[in-house]
Write an enzyme that holds these catalytic residues in place. Structure first.
Site, mmCIF file in Angstrom:
data_model
loop_
_atom_site.group_PDB
_atom_site.id
_atom_site.type_symbol
_atom_site.label_atom_id
_atom_site.label_comp_id
_atom_site.label_asym_id
_atom_site.label_seq_id
_atom_site.Cartn_x
_atom_site.Cartn_y
_atom_site.Cartn_z
ATOM 1 N N CYS A 4 0.844 -1.197 0.000
ATOM 2 C CA CYS A 4 0.000 0.000 0.000
ATOM 3 C C CYS A 4 0.882 1.251 0.000
ATOM 4 C CB CYS A 4 -0.935 0.014 1.208
ATOM 5 S SG CYS A 4 -1.819 1.582 1.363
ATOM 6 N N HIS A 46 -3.911 1.454 8.201
ATOM 7 C CA HIS A 46 -4.520 1.086 6.925
ATOM 8 C C HIS A 46 -6.013 0.807 7.096
ATOM 9 C CE1 HIS A 46 -4.582 -0.286 2.766
ATOM 10 N NE2 HIS A 46 -5.478 -1.165 3.194
ATOM 11 N N ASN A 85 -13.092 9.578 -2.556
ATOM 12 C CA ASN A 85 -13.616 8.627 -3.525
ATOM 13 C C ASN A 85 -13.699 7.259 -2.850
ATOM 14 O OD1 ASN A 85 -13.691 10.485 -5.717
ATOM 15 N ND2 ASN A 85 -11.479 10.265 -5.969
ATOM 16 N N HIS A 96 -6.375 3.092 0.304
ATOM 17 C CA HIS A 96 -6.084 3.456 1.699
ATOM 18 C C HIS A 96 -6.885 4.738 1.890
ATOM 19 C CE1 HIS A 96 -2.968 4.029 5.146
ATOM 20 N NE2 HIS A 96 -3.807 5.058 5.217
ATOM 21 N N HIS A 98 -8.484 8.109 2.174
ATOM 22 C CA HIS A 98 -7.887 9.443 2.114
ATOM 23 C C HIS A 98 -8.944 10.463 1.753
ATOM 24 C CE1 HIS A 98 -7.489 7.585 -1.889
ATOM 25 N NE2 HIS A 98 -7.634 8.806 -2.390
HETATM 26 P P1 AMP Z 1 -8.008 8.586 -5.518
HETATM 27 O O1 AMP Z 1 -8.219 8.572 -7.009
HETATM 28 O O2 AMP Z 1 -9.126 9.260 -4.767
HETATM 29 O O3 AMP Z 1 -7.684 7.203 -4.979
HETATM 30 O O4 AMP Z 1 -6.771 9.516 -5.272
HETATM 31 C C1 AMP Z 1 -5.450 9.058 -5.195
HETATM 32 C C2 AMP Z 1 -4.596 10.288 -5.238
HETATM 33 O O5 AMP Z 1 -3.312 9.945 -4.747
HETATM 34 C C3 AMP Z 1 -4.394 10.874 -6.640
HETATM 35 O O6 AMP Z 1 -4.838 12.235 -6.650
HETATM 36 C C4 AMP Z 1 -2.889 10.755 -6.864
HETATM 37 O O7 AMP Z 1 -2.366 11.853 -7.581
HETATM 38 C C5 AMP Z 1 -2.358 10.697 -5.446
HETATM 39 N N1 AMP Z 1 -1.082 9.991 -5.261
HETATM 40 C C6 AMP Z 1 -0.775 8.737 -5.650
HETATM 41 N N2 AMP Z 1 0.479 8.428 -5.279
HETATM 42 C C7 AMP Z 1 0.969 9.509 -4.623
HETATM 43 C C8 AMP Z 1 2.218 9.809 -4.010
HETATM 44 N N3 AMP Z 1 3.221 8.926 -3.972
HETATM 45 N N4 AMP Z 1 2.376 11.026 -3.451
HETATM 46 C C9 AMP Z 1 1.379 11.943 -3.473
HETATM 47 N N5 AMP Z 1 0.173 11.705 -4.038
HETATM 48 C C10 AMP Z 1 -0.025 10.516 -4.613
HETATM 49 ZN ZN ZN Z 2 -2.394 1.536 3.508
#
Ligand code: AMP
Ligand code: ZN
Length: 112
Positions: A4, A46, A85, A96, A98
């Protein structure tokens, strides 16, 4: 959890631009910002998504939500959208839990 990316960010094995941290919560800049301010707020433990929350997470989630305003302000905005989302169909890519904080500019009707 193994594999993850946000657990790795919380453990600092993957770098991120941290804007807020405490023992349970981390906030960092999204790597592909969709607004001038685009911050992700996560619980350090997580939890897959909103559907996976249970009563035992009540305190953690209320603490996280109560921090959002401070995190947004610290990132330069007090006008923002908070979005999570939940599930593939809704556009979730990282499983995970967010919360996106989007702001710093005039936002369209629905974004993220
Ligand atoms: P979601 O589509 O709601 O799952 O959003 C995932 C978000 O995580 C996206 O906006 C990505 O740009 C962001 N993301 C993925 N990997 C990273 C990372 N290593 N550092 C910062 N943001 C990330
Ligand atoms: Zn996680």
């Amino acid at each position: 959890m193994d594999g993850c990316i946000f657990c790795k960010i919380a453990e600092k094995t993957i770098p991120s631009e941290i804007v807020y941290e405490d023992d349970q919560i981390l906030a960092f800049k999204d790597r592909e910002p969709q607004a001038k301010v685009h911050i992700l707020v996560i619980p350090k433990i997580h939890i897959e998504d909103l559907n996976s929350l249970s009563e035992k997470n009540s305190l953690l989630i209320s603490r996280l939500l109560l921090k959002v305003s401070e995190i947004a302000k610290k990132s330069g905005t007090s006008s923002y959208r908070l979005l999570s989302n939940c599930g593939k169909e809704a556009g979730q890519e990282v499983f995970h839990l967010h919360f996106h904080i989007l702001g710093g500019e005039k936002l369209g009707k629905i974004r993220c």
